[in-house]
Motif scaffolding. Structure first.
Motif, short mmCIF file in Angstrom:
data_model
loop_
_atom_site.label_atom_id
_atom_site.label_comp_id
_atom_site.label_asym_id
_atom_site.label_seq_id
_atom_site.Cartn_x
_atom_site.Cartn_y
_atom_site.Cartn_z
N ASN A 146 27.87 -21.38 42.68
CA ASN A 146 28.22 -22.74 43.06
C ASN A 146 29.69 -22.92 43.45
N GLY A 147 30.49 -21.86 43.35
CA GLY A 147 31.88 -21.92 43.76
C GLY A 147 32.81 -22.62 42.78
N LEU A 148 32.28 -23.05 41.65
CA LEU A 148 33.10 -23.76 40.67
C LEU A 148 33.62 -22.81 39.60
N TRP A 149 34.71 -23.19 38.95
CA TRP A 149 35.30 -22.40 37.87
C TRP A 149 34.60 -22.74 36.57
N ALA A 150 34.44 -21.71 35.73
CA ALA A 150 33.73 -21.89 34.47
C ALA A 150 34.18 -20.82 33.47
N LEU A 151 33.84 -21.07 32.22
CA LEU A 151 34.02 -20.06 31.19
C LEU A 151 32.96 -18.99 31.38
N PRO A 152 33.25 -17.73 31.05
CA PRO A 152 32.20 -16.71 31.13
C PRO A 152 31.13 -16.98 30.07
N GLY A 153 29.88 -16.80 30.47
CA GLY A 153 28.78 -17.03 29.54
C GLY A 153 27.45 -16.98 30.26
N GLY A 154 26.38 -17.10 29.48
CA GLY A 154 25.05 -17.06 30.07
C GLY A 154 23.97 -17.15 29.02
N GLU A 207 47.46 -25.13 35.05
CA GLU A 207 46.64 -24.61 36.15
C GLU A 207 45.19 -25.03 36.00
N LEU A 208 44.72 -25.16 34.77
CA LEU A 208 43.33 -25.57 34.53
C LEU A 208 43.01 -26.90 35.18
N ASP A 209 43.96 -27.81 35.09
CA ASP A 209 43.72 -29.17 35.60
C ASP A 209 43.44 -29.19 37.10
N ALA A 210 43.95 -28.21 37.83
CA ALA A 210 43.78 -28.18 39.29
C ALA A 210 42.53 -27.43 39.74
N LEU A 211 41.86 -26.71 38.84
CA LEU A 211 40.69 -25.92 39.23
C LEU A 211 39.46 -26.80 39.39
N PRO A 212 38.70 -26.63 40.48
CA PRO A 212 37.44 -27.37 40.61
C PRO A 212 36.40 -26.82 39.64
N MET A 213 35.89 -27.69 38.77
CA MET A 213 34.85 -27.29 37.82
C MET A 213 34.00 -28.50 37.46
N HIS A 214 32.78 -28.22 37.02
CA HIS A 214 31.90 -29.30 36.57
C HIS A 214 32.52 -29.94 35.33
N HIS A 215 32.37 -31.23 35.20
CA HIS A 215 33.05 -31.91 34.09
C HIS A 215 32.54 -31.46 32.72
N THR A 216 31.34 -30.89 32.64
CA THR A 216 30.87 -30.40 31.34
C THR A 216 31.65 -29.15 30.93
N GLN A 217 32.10 -28.34 31.89
CA GLN A 217 32.98 -27.21 31.57
C GLN A 217 34.34 -27.71 31.12
N ARG A 218 34.86 -28.70 31.82
CA ARG A 218 36.16 -29.25 31.47
C ARG A 218 36.13 -29.85 30.06
N LEU A 219 35.03 -30.50 29.69
CA LEU A 219 34.88 -31.07 28.35
C LEU A 219 35.00 -29.97 27.29
N ARG A 220 34.34 -28.85 27.51
CA ARG A 220 34.38 -27.74 26.56
C ARG A 220 35.79 -27.18 26.42
N ILE A 221 36.48 -27.05 27.53
CA ILE A 221 37.86 -26.56 27.50
C ILE A 221 38.77 -27.57 26.83
N PHE A 258 38.46 -27.24 23.16
CA PHE A 258 39.22 -26.09 22.69
C PHE A 258 40.72 -26.43 22.64
N ARG A 259 41.23 -27.00 23.70
CA ARG A 259 42.66 -27.31 23.80
C ARG A 259 43.11 -28.34 22.76
N ALA A 260 42.19 -29.18 22.30
CA ALA A 260 42.53 -30.19 21.29
C ALA A 260 42.73 -29.57 19.91
N ASN A 261 42.37 -28.29 19.77
CA ASN A 261 42.54 -27.60 18.48
C ASN A 261 41.93 -28.41 17.34
#
Length: 156
Positions: free
Chosen positions: A41-49, A129-143, A146-149
């Motif tokens: 889909n051309g979007l950025w994501a965490l590795p997984g499956g 850099e994360l903020d500028a990457l195109p990704m589905h908002h569900t991926q951004r939520l997960r990140i 994580f960032r909120a510690n």
């Protein structure tokens, strides 16, 4: 195979499968997060499956990171569970899935970074850099979780 993600979309196709999946927030010694640009889909994501019947959830995350990035990791913690029924993923082969996804944290213990057939780019990125990457908002939520510690994992 192409992939389209929907969230809270009344026109989304109805799911015909439920897939248990795991991904990992892999960080390097500088605290940067490993991201992959998905080929489907051309979007950025965490590795997984998806989890195999012979896998555990942490084992799935370790296997998927190795398959998709070439890195060997060990699981160090839990970011959260993600089971929102409003999130639907449609594939060009007719599968329309809901995911039961678990996101772990992980550290690198070996391997060599390399692009697999599932991605077009791999990159360790800073929070800015994360903020500028195109990704589905569900991926951004997960990140973001994580960032909120957070003291406790997200349960959703």
């Amino acid at each position: 195979m192409a992939r389209t993600e929907f969230y809270d979309d009344p026109n989304a196709p109805k799911p015909n499968s439920l897939v248990v999946a795991a991904s990992a927030v892999v960080t390097d010694e500088a605290g940067r997060i490993l991201m992959q640009r998905r080929r489907d889909n051309g979007l950025w994501a965490l590795p997984g499956g998806g989890m195999d019947l012979t896998d555990s959830l942490p084992g799935t995350a370790v296997r998927e990171v190795r398959e998709e990035t070439g890195l060997n990791v060990e699981i160090t913690g839990l970011v959260g569970t993600y089971t929102d029924p409003k999130h639907v993923i449609a594939y060009s082969d007719g599968e329309v899935r809901r995911q039961f996804a678990v996101v772990f944290t992980a550290r690198i213990i070996g391997g060599e970074l390399g692009i697999s057939g599932e991605s077009t780019d791999l990159r360790f990125v800073t929070p800015d850099e994360l903020d500028a990457l195109p990704m589905h908002h569900t991926q951004r939520l997960r990140i973001d979780h994580f960032r909120a510690n957070r003291a406790t994992p997200h349960l959703g």
